[in-house]
Scaffold this active site. Structure first.
Site, short mmCIF file in Angstrom:
data_model
loop_
_atom_site.label_atom_id
_atom_site.label_comp_id
_atom_site.label_asym_id
_atom_site.label_seq_id
_atom_site.Cartn_x
_atom_site.Cartn_y
_atom_site.Cartn_z
N GLU A 22 0.79 -1.23 0.00
CA GLU A 22 0.00 0.00 0.00
C GLU A 22 0.82 1.28 0.00
OE1 GLU A 22 -2.30 -2.75 2.87
OE2 GLU A 22 -0.24 -2.44 2.20
N ASP A 109 -2.12 -5.30 3.54
CA ASP A 109 -2.35 -5.69 4.94
C ASP A 109 -3.30 -6.87 5.03
OD1 ASP A 109 -0.66 -3.70 5.77
OD2 ASP A 109 -2.25 -2.26 6.18
N ASP A 111 -5.87 -7.47 6.99
CA ASP A 111 -7.23 -7.30 7.48
C ASP A 111 -8.20 -7.18 6.30
OD1 ASP A 111 -6.69 -4.82 6.51
OD2 ASP A 111 -6.76 -3.78 8.42
N TYR A 342 1.65 -5.66 13.13
CA TYR A 342 0.50 -4.96 12.55
C TYR A 342 -0.36 -4.34 13.64
CZ TYR A 342 -3.24 -3.97 9.26
OH TYR A 342 -4.17 -3.33 8.48
N ARG A 344 -3.51 -2.98 13.55
CA ARG A 344 -4.98 -3.10 13.57
C ARG A 344 -5.33 -4.53 13.94
NH1 ARG A 344 -4.05 0.24 9.05
NH2 ARG A 344 -4.78 2.37 9.43
N HIS A 390 -2.60 -11.94 13.68
CA HIS A 390 -2.42 -13.16 14.47
C HIS A 390 -2.04 -12.84 15.91
CE1 HIS A 390 -2.75 -15.35 10.78
NE2 HIS A 390 -1.70 -14.75 10.26
#
Length: 904
Positions: A22, A109, A111, A342, A344, A390
Site C-alpha cells: 500500500e 495488509d 485485514d 500490525y 490493527r 495473528h
C-alpha cells in the site's frame, strides 16, 4: 519481428516477481529483504472507490437515479467503482511493471481493508501471470521470507464483508445526510458509526445538564505515632478522615448518585455541613486519639495484556496526549519501518517467538526475579470475525530492540517505548503490595486511614497504566503508614473541616470514548480514529484539553436522529450491524440479502427516511430546550447558535459564542447575552488617551475587549479589539486589564543579538511572543501579563516546535536533477527530508549522522521519480522558450528601429 520482440520481452522478465503493497515506506522496507529479481511497488492505498463527487461518475450512468448514491440498490446492490484521477498514473506504473514480471504477489495488509485492496488491484490490473496473496503481520526479514512460501488465495468472504461495510456506510450516510441538509443546515453529515458516537457524547452532555450539585463536608486530621517509652513524636505523620460520628456513618462522595448528584435513596447516614463539621472537631480535638483496629492485607496485581488497537489508542491518549488519529499514523509508520507488528488487531495473543524474545529482554534488563517460571498466555475474549492480526501489537522480530537502540526520535520513539514496555510487562511477574487499614477513635468520632506499600514491584518496574514514568509512579504509589498496633496512642497535629462538592459525569475523552465504543461493539478498532476525526472535522465536537464537548449543532442533529430515526443511533442496533458484517466475513451470511433487509421494505432505511421527511418541521428541528432553562429556546442558524426569549411580549434573540458548552450555560449567562444585545454592553470606563469607551463583548469566537462605541464599525470607523487570554473570565476584567489587552501586541524590549523589538500579544491560537516574524506560543505556566523580555528570550533560544518551522538540522543544497533545495528537519514523527513542498521520511536505521548529500539526493529521487524530472525538464523548456521569445521580440524591435532610422 513482433514475435522476436515478444520473445525478448519474455526473456527479460524471466524470474522477475512484482510485489505490490500500500505505501512507499512499506515498499522501501520490504525491498531490503528481497533479492534483485523482486520489484516492490506501492499502490498508495485503494485504487478504486465509490464516487466522491458527480465529476467522478461515468457519463453512461450519470442519468440513473442511483448514480449519485454510487450503489445500484435495485440491482444486487452493485457498487459503482471509479478510479480517482490521482490513481491513474499509479495504475499505469503498476501495469508497466507487471509487463516485466512473470509472477504477481499482492502483499497488502492482512485485514479486511487490505484484502479488499488486493481484490481491487486484481480487478484493475487483470494480470495474465500467476497471482498469489502474500500475508504477514510484521515487516522483518524472517516474516517476509516466510510469507513468500506460505501464500494463499484472496479470501472473498473478507472482500465481501468489507464491500458490504463500505456500501452500508454509503447507504446510511447518503440517505440520512440530505435529510439533515433540508431540515437543519446544508453540509451536515450522518454516518452509521459516526452518529452513534455523536449521540454518546451528546447524551453525556445532557447528563451534565441534568446534574445538580450537592455540597457535603468531612473532617481531616493529621496524626503522628508517639514513642511508647518516651511519649515523644516518631516523625512520621499521616492523614485520617472521619468515617462515623455517634455510630452514624458520615456521607462521602460514593454515597451520592453519579448522574444526578443527589444523595442515594435508602442510605442510613449523616450528611454534615460546615457548621456540623466545626462542632465535631471542637468536641474531639482535645480527646485521646487511639488506634482501635489494624488490618493488613497482601495484594497481588497481575500485568495487563499486550496492546490491541483500542487499548493502544486509549493509553497513547492518556500518556502521550496523542489523538486516536495521531496514534494510528505514528503506529503505521512504525509498522511500515519494521519496528512493530500490525497495529490493527483485536487479538491479545503473543506468538511463541514473541514470548521468547520478551523473556530474553526481561532477563537481560530486569533480572531473573522479574521473570515468571512459566510464560504468560493471553487468549481472552475476542470479537467473532474481528479484523485482527495473528498477534497483539508488539515490537517486531524474534528479538526485541530496546527503545534506546532503535534510533527513533520524538513521537515515534515515545510510542515504540510505550509498546515495548507494555509487551515486557505482560510477561513479567506479579506486583506484590501490602494494604494497611486503620480505625482510630477520638471521642464519639471514628476516623479511618489507609496505606499501600509495594513489597515487590514486579511488572510495575516496566509499565504502570496511565503513567509515563514507571519509576516515578512507584514512588507516588507508596502511601506509608507507621507501624501501629491496637491501643497505640497518637498525637494530633491539626484537625480541620473539608469542603466537598459532587461533580457531574466527566465528558468523554478520546480514550474513554474508544473504551465505551469497544465495550458496546460500535464500529471496529480500525475505524475509531477516523470516526472521532470526522465528528470533530464536521464541527459537531470541539476539544478542550482532553474533553470532547458537543456543539449546539451536535445537540440539534442528535435530537433529530434520536426522535425520528431512533434505531440508527441505537447502540444495540449498530452493534448488531457489526456482528452481521462479521458473519459475512465468516461466510455465514449472504451480504446481498443482509443489505436488502436494511435498506428495502416498509421498515427499511429508504422508506423510514421518506416517511420522516414529511413529518419533520425544519423550525422545530433546528431548536432545542435545555433542562432547567425552559424559558429559553436554543436554535442553530446559518451563522451559528443563538438563544431566543420573550421580553415585553416580543421575541428577542442573541448569539451564543462557539466556545460555549451547552451544559455550562446558566440563566444568568443567557440574560447577560440578551441584555448586551438589547441595551448594548455597559462601558468598563474610558481610554485615557483617546477618551473612547471600552467595552467587554461576546462574539462568535468568545469574549473580547473593544475600544470605541459598539456600532462604530457600521459607521465606517476602524475599531480596536483584543481577545481575552485563555482562562480569563469576562467578569474578572477591569479597566486596567482591558487597557493591557488593548495594548497588545506590546513591546517587551530589544533583542540583544538583532537589536529588533520583541513583542507579546494574543492571537487566534492564544498568547504569543514575536521577533522578526518568528512566533512562539506563551507556555501555559505564563500569561501575557507575566511575560517579560528575559522569559521571551528564553523561549526564542529553544528549538521551535512544529513540522518544518524550526531551522533545518542539515542543508544539502540544490538537487542536481530536480533543482529544489533539500534540507533535513526534525518533525513530530522523527527526522525527515524536505524537497520543495515534499516531505520524505528516512528509511529504517538511517541516523542523522549517516545522512550524506548523496544519500539525501537518492531518497529525493525515489520519492519524486521520473515525473518530477520531466516536470523540471518541461519547466526548463518553457523557460528557454520564453527566453527565446523575448530575444526574438527584442531582435524585431531592434530591426524596426534600424529601419525607422534608415527612412529618416
Amino acid at each position: 519481428m513482433k514475435k522476436a520482440s515478444s520473445q525478448a520481452r519474455e526473456n527479460s522478465r524471466s524470474g522477475t516477481k512484482l510485489v505490490i503493497v500500500e505505501s512507499p515506506t512499506k515498499a522501501k522496507t520490504i525491498r531490503k529483504f528481497l533479492g534483485s529479481n523482486y520489484i516492490v511497488e506501492s499502490c498508495m492505498g485503494h485504487v478504486r472507490d465509490l464516487p466522491k463527487s458527480a465529476k467522478e461518475i461515468p457519463e453512461k450512468v450519470k442519468k440513473e437515479k442511483w448514480a449519485q448514491l454510487g450503489v445500484n440498490v435495485d440491482k444486487h446492490f452493485e457498487p459503482l467503482y471509479c478510479i480517482p484521477k490521482d490513481k491513474l498514473k499509479i495504475i499505469k506504473n503498476l501495469k508497466d511493471k507487471l509487463l516485466e514480471a512473470d509472477e504477481l504477489y499482492l502483499a497488502t495488509d492482512e485485514d479486511r481493508e487490505g484484502e479488499s485492496i488486493s481484490w481491487h488491484l486484481l480487478e484493475v490490473l487483470k494480470p495474465s501471470v500467476p497471482t498469489k496473496r502474500m500475508v504477514f503481520h510484521e515487516i522483518t526479514k524472517e516474516a517476509i521470507q516466510k510469507s513468500l512460501t506460505e501464500t494463499r488465495e484472496i479470501d472473498y468472504n473478507l472482500v465481501r464483508a468489507q464491500e458490504a461495510r463500505r456500501v452500508l456506510d454509503r447507504l446510511v450516510g447518503y440517505t440520512i445526510s440530505p435529510l439533515l441538509w433540508k431540515k437543519v443546515a446544508f453540509g451536515l453529515s450522518a454516518g452509521r458509526v459516526q452518529s452513534v458516537a455523536l449521540t454518546l457524547i451528546v447524551d453525556r452532555e445532557k447528563e451534565r445538564i441534568r446534574f445538580k450539585k450537592s455540597a457535603y463536608f468531612g473532617v481531616l486530621a493529621e496524626l503522628e505515632k508517639l514513642d511508647e517509652k518516651s511519649s515523644e513524636k516518631s516523625g512520621l505523620t499521616f492523614d485520617a478522615k472521619i468515617s462515623t460520628y455517634k455510630n452514624k456513618r458520615i456521607a462521602t462522595g460514593k454515597d451520592f448518585d453519579g448522574l444526578t448528584g443527589q444523595l442515594l435513596a435508602g442510605k442510613d447516614l449523616t450528611v454534615i455541613d460546615e457548621s456540623s463539621a466545626k462542632n465535631i472537631l471542637n468536641e474531639i480535638k482535645n480527646k485521646n486519639w487511639r488506634v482501635t483496629e489494624v488490618e493488613e492485607k497482601p495484594v497481588n496485581r497481575k500485568p495487563y495484556a499486550p496492546f490491541i488497537t483500542s487499548t493502544l489508542q486509549q493509553e497513547s491518549n492518556r500518556k502521550l496526549g496523542l489523538s486516536s488519529r495521531e496514534t494510528m499514523q505514528v503506529a503505521q509508520k512504525l509498522y511500515e519501518q519494521g519496528f512493530i507488528t500490525y497495529m490493527r488487531t483485536d487479538s491479545i495473543n503473543l506468538s511463541t517467538e514473541a514470548i521468547k524474545a520478551a523473556r530474553e529482554s526481561i532477563l537481560k534488563k530486569y533480572g531473573k526475579d522479574y521473570l515468571p517460571m512459566v510464560p504468560r498466555n493471553y487468549e481472552g475474549k475476542k470479537a467473532k470475525g474481528a479484523q485482527e492480526a495473528h498477534e497483539a501489537i508488539r515490537p517486531a522480530g524474534i528479538s526485541f530492540q530496546d527503545p534506546d537502540d532503535t534510533g527513533l526520535t520524538s513521537t515515534q520513539f515515545k510510542l515504540y517505548d510505550l509498546i515495548w514496555k507494555r509487551t515486557m510487562a505482560s510477561q513479567m511477574t506479579d506486583a506484590k503490595q501490602k494494604q494497611v487499614s486503620l480505625k482510630i477513635s477520638a471521642g464519639d468520632a471514628l476516623f479511618s486511614a489507609s496505606g499501600t506499600t509495594i513489597e515487590f514491584a514486579g511488572f510495575l518496574r516496566a509499565y504502570v497504566e496511565g503513567s509515563d514514568d514507571p519509576e516515578a509512579d512507584l514512588e507516588s504509589r507508596d502511601v506509608k503508614l507507621p507501624k501501629l498496633q491496637v491501643n497505640d496512642q497518637l498525637k494530633l497535629h491539626y484537625v480541620a473541616p473539608t469542603s466537598h462538592e459532587t461533580k457531574p459525569p466527566a465528558r468523554f475523552t478520546e480514550a474513554s470514548l474508544v473504551q465505551i465504543m469497544e465495550k458496546e461493539g460500535i464500529g471496529r478498532p480500525s475505524t475509531y480514529a477516523s470516526v472521532i476525526s470526522t465528528i470533530m472535522d464536521r464541527g459537531y465536537v470541539r476539544k478542550n484539553a482532553n474533553a470532547l464537548i458537543p456543539t449546539f449543532t451536535a445537540m440539534v442533529v442528535s435530537k433529530l436522529l434520536s426522535q425520528h430515526l431512533t434505531q440508527y443511533v441505537d447502540l444495540g442496533f449498530t452493534s448488531q450491524m457489526e456482528l452481521s458484517l462479521d458473519n459475512i466475513a465468516e461466510g455465514e451470511l449472504n451480504w446481498e440479502m443482509y443489505l436488502k433487509s436494511i435498506y428495502h421494505g416498509p421498515n427499511g432505511l429508504r422508506a423510514n427516511v421518506e416517511v420522516q421527511h414529511d413529518k419533520i418541521n425544519p423550525e422545530e428541528a433546528r431548536s432545542i430546550k435545555l433542562e432547567g432553562l425552559d424559558q429559553y429556546e436554543f436554535h442553530v442558524g446559518r451563522y451559528g447558535a443563538y438563544v431566543k426569549s420573550k421580553r415585553d411580549g416580543s421575541d428577542v434573540s442573541a448569539s451564543i459564542p462557539d466556545i460555549e458548552a451547552p451544559a455550562d450555560i446558566t440563566s444568568e449567562h443567557v440574560e447577560k447575552l440578551i441584555d448586551q444585545k438589547l441595551k448594548g454592553a455597559d462601558s468598563l470606563g474610558l481610554d485615557p488617551i483617546t477618551g473612547k469607551k471600552i467595552y467587554i463583548l461576546n462574539g462568535r469566537y468568545g469574549p473580547y475587549v473593544q475600544l470605541g462605541e459598539i456600532d462604530a464599525e457600521s459607521k465606517g470607523e476602524k475599531i480596536k479589539r483584543g481577545s481575552l487570554p485563555p482562562g480569563v473570565e469576562p467578569r474578572a476584567v477591569d479597566i486596567k486589564m482591558a487597557l493591557e489587552i488593548l495594548s497588545m501586541p506590546k513591546t517587551l524590549g530589544i533583542h540583544p543579538s538583532t537589536e529588533k523589538e520583541v513583542k507579546v500579544g494574543i492571537g487566534r491560537f492564544g498568547p504569543f511572543v514575536l521577533h522578526e516574524g518568528d512566533y512562539r506560543s506563551v507556555p501555559k505556566t505564563e500569561t501575557v501579563f507575566t511575560m517579560d523580555l528575559k522569559k521571551a528570550l528564553d523561549l526564542f533560544s529553544q528549538p521551535k516546535k512544529g513540522r518544518g518551522k524550526a531551522p533545518p538540522l542539515k542543508e544539502f543544497g540544490l538537487h542536481p536533477s530536480h533543482e529544489v533545495m533539500v534540507s533535513l528537519f526534525n518533525g513530530p514523527y522523527g527526522p525527515y527530508l524536505k524537497a520543495a513542498k515534499v516531505n520524505i521520511g528516512l528509511p529504517e536505521g538511517t541516523t542523522v549522522e549517516q545522512l550524506t548529500p548523496e544519500v539525501a539526493f537518492m531518497l529525493v529521487n525515489e520519492k519524486l521519480g521520473v515525473a518530477s524530472v520531466n516536470k523540471a525538464s518541461k519547466t526548463n523548456k518553457v523557460s528557454k522558450l520564453k527566453k527565446a521569445s523575448k530575444l526574438k521580440k527584442a531582435s524585431k524591435l531592434k530591426k524596426a528601429s534600424k529601419l525607422k532610422k534608415a527612412k529618416k
